[in-house]
Every structure is written in structure tokens, then in C-alpha cells.
Write an enzyme that holds these catalytic residues in place. Structure first.
Site, short mmCIF file in Angstrom:
data_model
loop_
_atom_site.label_atom_id
_atom_site.label_comp_id
_atom_site.label_asym_id
_atom_site.label_seq_id
_atom_site.Cartn_x
_atom_site.Cartn_y
_atom_site.Cartn_z
N SER A 174 0.82 -1.21 0.00
CA SER A 174 0.00 0.00 0.00
C SER A 174 0.86 1.26 0.00
O SER A 174 1.72 1.40 -0.86
CB SER A 174 -0.93 -0.08 1.20
OG SER A 174 -2.13 0.57 0.90
N HIS A 192 -7.84 -5.77 0.18
CA HIS A 192 -6.59 -5.04 0.35
C HIS A 192 -5.86 -5.54 1.60
O HIS A 192 -6.34 -5.37 2.72
CB HIS A 192 -6.96 -3.55 0.51
CG HIS A 192 -5.79 -2.63 0.60
ND1 HIS A 192 -4.95 -2.39 -0.47
CD2 HIS A 192 -5.32 -1.88 1.62
CE1 HIS A 192 -4.03 -1.51 -0.11
NE2 HIS A 192 -4.23 -1.20 1.16
C1 GTR Z 1 -5.47 4.44 1.47
C2 GTR Z 1 -4.89 5.26 0.38
C3 GTR Z 1 -4.17 4.37 -0.56
C4 GTR Z 1 -3.31 3.34 0.14
C5 GTR Z 1 -3.83 2.90 1.49
C6 GTR Z 1 -2.85 2.27 2.46
O1 GTR Z 1 -6.32 5.13 2.30
O2 GTR Z 1 -5.92 5.95 -0.26
O3 GTR Z 1 -3.45 5.13 -1.49
O4 GTR Z 1 -2.00 3.76 0.22
O5 GTR Z 1 -4.40 3.93 2.18
O6 GTR Z 1 -1.70 2.67 2.57
O7 GTR Z 1 -3.29 1.38 3.19
#
Ligand code: GTR
Length: 457
Positions: A292, A433
Site C-alpha cells: 500500500s 486489500h
Molecule cells: C489508502 C490510500 C491508498 C493506500 C492505502 C494504504 O487510504 O488511499 O493510497 O495507500 O491507504 O496505505 O493502506
């Protein structure tokens, strides 16, 4: 609820203004995020094999690896610095303090060290947690052979930054707990931005140490907040002032000012400075991994520091592996508003005009070439635009081809949970995610295929 006087006055004036102006209550229109492939606009990516001149890829063609190495790569890197991530930060002396060595889980060896990054006792520091596999682990023939006598085999090593402290990714009770700001989180149970012992191991599923050890890899981690606490005011407590960057006065900040991602990338390089001094670690096979926002960081660290032998971006999405010109999921507007501290200030000026960026994310992927690169997505992580991550990897391929290598080797989107690729690897995992043992298993498979099996020094 009681209001203090200035607040009450402000509310009163707001009320009057609302009453007097017909559209005073109108909010800026809410941004809508596209998740429909049919609504993705056509786009043309900057051509990586044209040397960028001025602001775009309008110069001469890159015909040889030499021209890529000596001219084109540096120009693209400069554009990534000036338009997106901010300047890369300089090396500083790294001193290991408080080194602890003890037995880790499953017969491994734990090494913890506080690395002082710069001159003097007040320089910023980061705590590194390193586990070395048990010398008697595994007997699979393709694995690096175990230690023999007192000349330890130098091990390939996975290095990643974590979000909430080393202790959150390990249940080992000896792991040190950060003293600075940590994010609140349901998983870790933190509610007051202070790290606590009860968070131990709450995020351990993100770091399957035993799996990596069984494959013959050492593995190291550090908390990103050690050098830049991940919030809009984090700059003040970051390592940037120690490197001569001003904080607090927006007028002192230039368009290519480094933000958190550049600072975290610098942290990774400084950890590498120390790792390569250890007799157990193979300096030619350190792999940088990130998930991420820390996947964006891994890409940028690998771009700035070619000592990283391989780069892994897991679900890094917008500002990471996903193409910005593809209007799908997170946008430049959203990311630079929600996380203004991650990027260089200039990046926000491209909100809504991504097609004018002189780069796109295939450029940051290509910075890894000709070293191996792995990009991974998750099916349910539409916010990160899995297909956009895949397409960026496809578009980066010609740079590997210039070196006589195969990039992804296909432009057909693979089946779920199926790893593909040549010198660029890719999979899209089922599920949401996250970074899981399934992802790490693919990274280890890929590394074992593409990196030399013997230590190279
Ligand atoms: C989210 C962000 C993403 C991603 C994520 C993370 O909120 O919008 O770009 O990086 O966080 O790091 O878990």
C-alpha cells in the site's frame, strides 16, 4: 455542548452568511470515483524509450541499455522527483546502537538494532528487527545452503517497513515497542497514538517469518513512523529537519520538497547501509517490499537506490504501481487531499489533469529495470486499480526488453491467484486489500527464480 466565545461568534456569522447568500451552503461537488471499465477514458502514456526533454518524452529514442543507464533513466528519475515524490534524500552516517541478539521463534535468531541516522546523539533513529533463519532449516535443493562451521552462508533478505511498530508484526515478546506516535487502529487496539504491549502480533499475518525462513530468506522490518509519523503534521517530528529541510513555514517549501514517501525510502536505504555490513546478509540480494503506501515507498526506494536487488510493490495503487491516467479508483485529487504529506507539493497540482503529467506510474516501475520487479494486486482492492497496476507493469516492459530480458511477457490479464511473468512478476490475489502469506509465498517463489542462488561477493 458548550462553545467558547470565538467559536460561538464564528458559528453565528456562518449562520448569518448562510441566511443572506442564496448558495452559501453549496459544497464543492463530491468527487466521484469510477469503477466501471467502460468509463475509463482513452489515454496515451509517455514513451519510456524516448529521452524526456523539458517536460515530456519528446527527445531522442533510447536505443541501447547504455543510453538508458546514462541519460534516460536519470531524466525520468528527475521528473519523478520534481512532479511526484520530491527529491531523494542524501546518505548520512549510520551507527548501530543497542544491538540485541537472541533466540527468535522457530529456532531463528533475532537481531534488533537502533540505527542512528546522521551525526550526534540527537540524530533521528530507527529500530530494525531482523530474523535469521535457523541454520538447520529446510532441505529443498534450490534453497541457499545452511550455515557451515563459522562461515555463515550469506542470505538473501526481504526488507519491508511496517505501519504500526515492529511489535505489531511479531508475537515475539522481546521485540521493542516504539516510543513515538503510532496510528490508532482497530487491529492493534491503539486509541491514543501510543504503542502498547497488547498490540504484539496483532498484524503478524502480514509478515510470515517462518514461511520466508523455510524458503531460505532472512527477513527484516522497521516502523515507518520512526522517521516520518504518518499524519499531516508528521513533518515536524520527521527526519527532514535533521537533513536541513524547513518545517512549519509553507513559503519555505519548494514544489519538489520531499514528503513522507521520500523520507521512508531514505529510511530503507539507511537500513540497507547497515544490513550490508552484517556477515549473515548477502549485500547483493536484499529485496525491498512494501504494501500500500509502503508499496509506493518500496518502488521509490528501489528507484533511488540500485543496491536493492529486487523490488516488490503490493497493492500500492495510486502514486504507486497504478496508472494515473486511468480514471479508476483513487485519484490524484483524492490522495493529495487525504494525504498531503506523502508527496511533493507539485503532485497536487496535477489533480484532475493527470494527462498532463510528464510521467505516469510505468516510469517508477521502470526505474527498477533491469533488476527484477514484482507487482501484486488483490481482486477486491478496486481502490488501488488492480488492472491499472497490471497495465503499468505491461507498459514498463520495453525497458527490460532493451536489456534483452522479458518483462511481464504478456498483456493478457492473468487468472486470479496465478503468478505470471519474466523479469517482472505479477499476481492478483483473491480477497481484499492486505498483504498475506499467499502474497509473500509468490514473492519468495519469484525471488528464488530470478535471483542468483549463491551469495555474490
Ligand atoms: C489508502 C490510500 C491508498 C493506500 C492505502 C494504504 O487510504 O488511499 O493510497 O495507500 O491507504 O496505505 O493502506
Amino acid at each position: 455542548m458548550r462553545f467558547h466565545a470565538p467559536v460561538a461568534i464564528a458559528l453565528l456569522s456562518l449562520h448569518l452568511a448562510t441566511a443572506m447568500t442564496p448558495d452559501a451552503s453549496a459544497q464543492p461537488p463530491k468527487e466521484e470515483f469510477n469503477y466501471d471499465e467502460a468509463k475509463v477514458r482513452a489515454y496515451i502514456l509517455p514513451d519510456l524509450l524516448m529521452i524526456p526533454e523539458g517536460g515530456g518524452s519528446d527527445g531522442e529514442a533510447v536505443s541501447t541499455p547504455e543510453v538508458w543507464r546514462t541519460i534516460a533513466r536519470a531524466r525520468w528519475l528527475g521528473l519523478l522527483e520534481s512532479t511526484e515524490y520530491g527529491r531523494l534524500l542524501p546518505a548520512v552516517p549510520v551507527t548501530a546502537e543497542d544491538i540485541e541478539r537472541g533466540p527468535g521463534p522457530d529456532g531463528s535468531t533475532r537481531i534488533q538494532a537502533r540505527l542512528r541516522l546522521g551525526h550526534g546523539p540527537d540524530a533521528p533513529a530507527t529500530e530494525v528487527l531482523l530474523y535469521l533463519p535457523s541454520p538447520s532449516r529446510g532441505d529443498t535443493p534450490e534453497l541457499p545452503s545452511p550455515s557451515r562451521g563459522d562461515t555463515p552462508e550469506r542470505l538473501p533478505t526481504f526488507l519491508h517497513l511496517n505501519f504500526s511498530g515492529n511489535h505489531a508484526e511479531s508475537s515475539d515478546p522481546a521485540v521493542r515497542i516504539p516510543s513515538g506516535w503510532v496510528p490508532n487502529g482497530k487491529d492493534t487496539g491503539v486509541e491514543d497514538n501510543h504503542a502498547q504491549a497488547s498490540s504484539r502480533g496483532t498484524l503478524a499475518s502480514r509478515w510470515p517469518v517462518k514461511l520466508l525462513h523455510d524458503r531460505g530468506y532472512a527477513t527484516a522490518t522497521a516502523y515507518c513512523g520512526d522517521v516520518f509519523p504518518d499524519h499531516a503534521e508528521g513533518r515536524k517530528a520527521s527526519a527532514l529537519p535533521s537533513l536541513g529541510f524547513a518545517v512549519g513555514d509553507a513559503r519555505m517549501v519548494s514544489g519538489d520538497e520531499p514528503g513522507a514517501i521520500s523520507t521512508w525510502a531514505w529510511q530503507l536505504s539507511r537500513i540497507l547501509d547497515w544490513l550490508v555490513t552484517l556477515p549473515e546478509i548477502d549485500p547483493t540480494r536484499v529485496i525491498v517490499v512494501g504494501h500500500s503506501r509502503l508499496g509506493k515507498t518500496a518502488l521509490w526506494a528501489g528507484a533511488g537506490d540500485e543496491r536493492f536487488a529486487m523490488v516488490v510493490s503490493n497493492e500500492s495503487g495510486c502514486g504507486g504501481a497504478a496508472l494515473e491516467r486511468r480514471n479508476y479508483g483513487e485519484t490524484v485529487n483524492r490522495i493529495t487531499t487525504s494525504f498531503p504529506h506523502w508527496f511533493a507539493p507539485t503532485f497536487a497540482t496535477y489533480a484532475g489533469r493527470e494527462t498532463e503529467l510528464p510521467i505516469d506510474q510505468h516510469v517508477v516501475l521502470a526505474m527498477t529495470a533491469p533488476r527484477p520487479l514484482y507487482v501484486s494486486s488483490a481482486v477486491e482492492d478496486r481502490w488501488a486499480d488492480p488492472r491499472g497496476e497490471f497495465l503499468a507493469a505491461v507498459a514498463a516492459g520495453p525497458v527490460w526488453e532493451l536489456f534483452g530480458k522479458v518483462g511481464l511477457g504478456t498483456d493478457t490479464y492473468p487468472a486470479v491467484d496465478t503468478a505470471i511473468g519474466g523479469s517482472i512478476g505479477y499476481h492478483v490475489r483473491s480477497g481484499p486489500h492486505d498483504i498475506t502469506a499467499v502474497d509473500w509465498g509468490h514473492f519468495a517463489d519469484f525471488a528464488t527464480r530470478v535471483l542468483p542462488t549463491k551469495a555474490g561477493r
